[in-house]
Design a protein around this motif. Structure first.
Motif, short mmCIF file in Angstrom:
data_model
loop_
_atom_site.label_atom_id
_atom_site.label_comp_id
_atom_site.label_asym_id
_atom_site.label_seq_id
_atom_site.Cartn_x
_atom_site.Cartn_y
_atom_site.Cartn_z
N ALA A 179 0.82 -1.21 0.00
CA ALA A 179 0.00 0.00 0.00
C ALA A 179 0.85 1.26 0.00
O ALA A 179 0.40 2.31 -0.47
N ASP A 180 2.08 1.16 0.52
CA ASP A 180 2.97 2.33 0.56
C ASP A 180 4.15 2.17 -0.39
O ASP A 180 5.22 2.75 -0.18
N GLN A 181 3.95 1.39 -1.46
CA GLN A 181 5.03 1.10 -2.41
C GLN A 181 5.64 2.36 -2.98
O GLN A 181 4.94 3.27 -3.46
N GLU A 182 6.97 2.43 -2.95
CA GLU A 182 7.67 3.55 -3.54
C GLU A 182 8.03 3.25 -4.99
O GLU A 182 7.84 2.14 -5.48
N GLY A 183 8.52 4.26 -5.72
CA GLY A 183 8.92 4.08 -7.11
C GLY A 183 7.78 4.23 -8.09
O GLY A 183 7.95 3.96 -9.29
N LEU A 184 6.61 4.67 -7.62
CA LEU A 184 5.44 4.88 -8.47
C LEU A 184 5.09 6.37 -8.49
O LEU A 184 5.55 7.14 -7.65
N LEU A 185 4.26 6.77 -9.45
CA LEU A 185 3.81 8.17 -9.47
C LEU A 185 3.12 8.55 -8.18
O LEU A 185 3.15 9.70 -7.76
N ALA A 186 2.46 7.58 -7.56
CA ALA A 186 1.83 7.76 -6.24
C ALA A 186 1.80 6.40 -5.57
O ALA A 186 1.76 5.38 -6.25
N THR A 187 1.82 6.36 -4.26
CA THR A 187 1.64 5.09 -3.59
C THR A 187 0.20 4.62 -3.84
O THR A 187 -0.67 5.44 -4.13
N LEU A 192 -5.69 6.23 -4.36
CA LEU A 192 -7.12 6.17 -4.03
C LEU A 192 -7.59 7.48 -3.40
O LEU A 192 -8.71 7.94 -3.66
N THR A 193 -6.73 8.09 -2.60
CA THR A 193 -7.08 9.38 -2.00
C THR A 193 -7.26 10.45 -3.07
O THR A 193 -8.21 11.25 -3.03
N ARG A 194 -6.37 10.47 -4.05
CA ARG A 194 -6.47 11.46 -5.13
C ARG A 194 -7.66 11.19 -6.03
O ARG A 194 -8.32 12.12 -6.51
N LEU A 195 -7.96 9.90 -6.26
CA LEU A 195 -9.14 9.58 -7.06
C LEU A 195 -10.40 10.05 -6.36
O LEU A 195 -11.31 10.60 -7.00
N GLY A 243 -11.07 4.29 0.53
CA GLY A 243 -10.75 3.21 1.44
C GLY A 243 -9.30 2.82 1.26
O GLY A 243 -8.56 3.44 0.48
N ALA A 244 -8.87 1.78 1.95
CA ALA A 244 -7.49 1.31 1.82
C ALA A 244 -7.37 0.39 0.61
O ALA A 244 -8.34 -0.28 0.23
N PRO A 245 -6.20 0.33 -0.02
CA PRO A 245 -5.99 -0.67 -1.08
C PRO A 245 -6.17 -2.08 -0.52
O PRO A 245 -5.73 -2.37 0.59
N VAL A 246 -6.83 -2.94 -1.30
CA VAL A 246 -7.04 -4.32 -0.86
C VAL A 246 -6.32 -5.32 -1.74
O VAL A 246 -6.24 -6.51 -1.41
N PHE A 247 -5.79 -4.84 -2.87
CA PHE A 247 -5.11 -5.73 -3.82
C PHE A 247 -4.18 -4.87 -4.66
O PHE A 247 -4.54 -3.77 -5.09
N ALA A 248 -2.96 -5.37 -4.90
CA ALA A 248 -2.02 -4.63 -5.74
C ALA A 248 -0.99 -5.59 -6.31
O ALA A 248 -0.50 -6.48 -5.60
N ILE A 249 -0.67 -5.42 -7.59
CA ILE A 249 0.30 -6.29 -8.25
C ILE A 249 1.04 -5.48 -9.31
O ILE A 249 0.47 -4.54 -9.89
N ALA A 250 2.30 -5.84 -9.55
CA ALA A 250 3.14 -5.05 -10.46
C ALA A 250 2.77 -5.29 -11.91
O ALA A 250 2.37 -6.38 -12.31
N THR A 251 2.93 -4.24 -12.72
CA THR A 251 2.79 -4.34 -14.16
C THR A 251 4.17 -4.52 -14.78
O THR A 251 5.20 -4.34 -14.11
N ALA A 252 4.21 -4.86 -16.06
CA ALA A 252 5.48 -5.17 -16.71
C ALA A 252 6.42 -3.97 -16.80
O ALA A 252 7.63 -4.13 -16.88
N ASP A 253 5.86 -2.76 -16.78
CA ASP A 253 6.69 -1.56 -16.91
C ASP A 253 7.19 -1.04 -15.57
O ASP A 253 7.79 0.04 -15.51
N GLY A 254 6.93 -1.77 -14.48
CA GLY A 254 7.34 -1.30 -13.18
C GLY A 254 6.29 -0.50 -12.45
O GLY A 254 6.54 0.01 -11.35
N GLY A 255 5.11 -0.39 -13.04
CA GLY A 255 3.99 0.27 -12.38
C GLY A 255 3.21 -0.71 -11.54
O GLY A 255 3.71 -1.77 -11.15
N ALA A 256 1.95 -0.38 -11.26
CA ALA A 256 1.13 -1.25 -10.41
C ALA A 256 -0.34 -1.13 -10.79
O ALA A 256 -0.82 -0.06 -11.18
#
Length: 334
Positions: A179-187, A192-195, A243-256
């Motif tokens: 949920a707090d993954q670094e290296g992304l445009l946003a954690t 979810l907060t910005r959305l 709400g809090a993220p409940v699922f997250a997985i990496a994409t091929a480009d290093g995103g999520a």
């Protein structure tokens, strides 16, 4: 169980191997330089096992749907997904069967699995449309420990015209994301907060951080329609809460790819003395058809799926990939 069609994997990264020879003199033996170890472990499950898991989940959901008994899916469906389904059952009852929940079919051609030797483990699937339907679903499942079954935690409907990101093949596996993954445009949590801010106010500065999608114009049109219908008696406002993220997985480009909830409220408030403010449609089914004396607040549960690009990459905006939405309650303030 009905045989499933041949599975296809999402396009992804392919690992290459190389052989380096050191030295060329006859007295020097060739030296094999091994590839560096992978960043994460092999895939947690095969494609075949992933579809078996999905079939097992679908069987429980279908049995619960047939009986109208949410408890029959509790072993393989957890919050927020089970709460969302229970709300769909309640709305179906309140509308006299007019709002039948969409059948959750899990037959899939696209599987994404985490590559990890620890827990939790995750499976993402993109379902094929069910019979007589064009709807495809993102399905997020997690396994929290070796002795537990995989459970469906969230789903959302793919938004039309919105491109799904590319993932590593199931044979390779994808990195888990926190949920707090670094290296992304946003954690994931911040995304979810910005959305939520954007869904509350389309003019919010965070709107520049998201690509265009068909869901936000739909919400705007819905609210404009409500405002027009009640303008002789009152006003309409809305707000969204992440709400809090409940699922997250990496994409091929290093995103999520991230799944979570962003619930919304729509408030219809009487502001003109002597005027009559009445409810209609689903809102009336849950809130009653009697005139509103002060205000009525409609609460919507929303499960969302968001793509977050890697920081420093070519993609500079997040993307809302999927949503499912249901009216959960209507309360009156007098």
């Amino acid at each position: 169980m009905t045989p499933r069609r041949r599975r296809l994997s999402a396009a992804g990264a392919v690992l290459a191997t190389s052989l380096l020879l050191a030295g060329c003199a006859e007295e020097v033996a060739p030296t094999l330089v091994a590839e560096p170890p992978p960043e994460f472990a092999p895939p947690a499950v095969s494609e075949e096992r992933a579809q078996e898991v999905l079939d097992e989940v679908e069987d429980q959901i279908a049995a619960a749907d047939a009986a109208g008994d949410i408890e029959q899916m509790r072993a393989r469906v957890v919050a927020p997904a089970i709460d969302f389904r229970a709300t769909q059952y309640a709305l179906n009852t309140a509308t006299g069967g007019a709002d039948v929940p969409l059948p959750l079919t899990t037959d899939s051609d696209v599987f994404v699995v985490t590559a990890t030797d620890s827990w939790p483990r995750s499976i993402l699937a993109v379902s094929n449309p069910g019979e007589g339907s064009t709807v495809r679903l993102y399905l997020g499942l997690t396994q929290n420990s070796p002795r537990e079954d995989y459970q469906l935690v969230s789903w959302s409907r793919l938004l039309p015209g919105v491109e799904t990101p590319v993932f590593a093949t199931a044979e390779i596996g994808s990195a888990p994301v926190t949920a707090d993954q670094e290296g992304l445009l946003a954690t994931p949590a911040d995304a979810l907060t910005r959305l939520a801010a954007v869904l509350t106010d389309p003019a919010d500065p965070a709107s520049a951080e998201f690509e265009e999608d068909p869901f936000r114009p739909f919400l705007t049109a819905e609210l404009d329609g409500l405002r027009q219908s009640v303008q002789v008696a009152g006003e309409v406002s809305s707000a969204s809460t992440p709400g809090a993220p409940v699922f997250a997985i990496a994409t091929a480009d290093g995103g999520a790819l991230v799944m979570g909830t962003v619930d919304s409220t729509v408030t219809l408030r009487k502001t003109i003395e002597g005027a009559e403010l009445t409810l209609g449609g689903q809102i009336a089914a849950l809130g009653g058809a009697e005139p509103v004396e002060a205000a009525a607040v409609a609460t919507y549960q929303q499960m969302v799926t968001v793509y977050i690009p890697p920081a420093g990459g070519e993609q500079t905006q997040m993307r809302l990939l999927g949503v499912d939405r249901v009216l959960a309650s209507v309360t009156r303030t007098e």
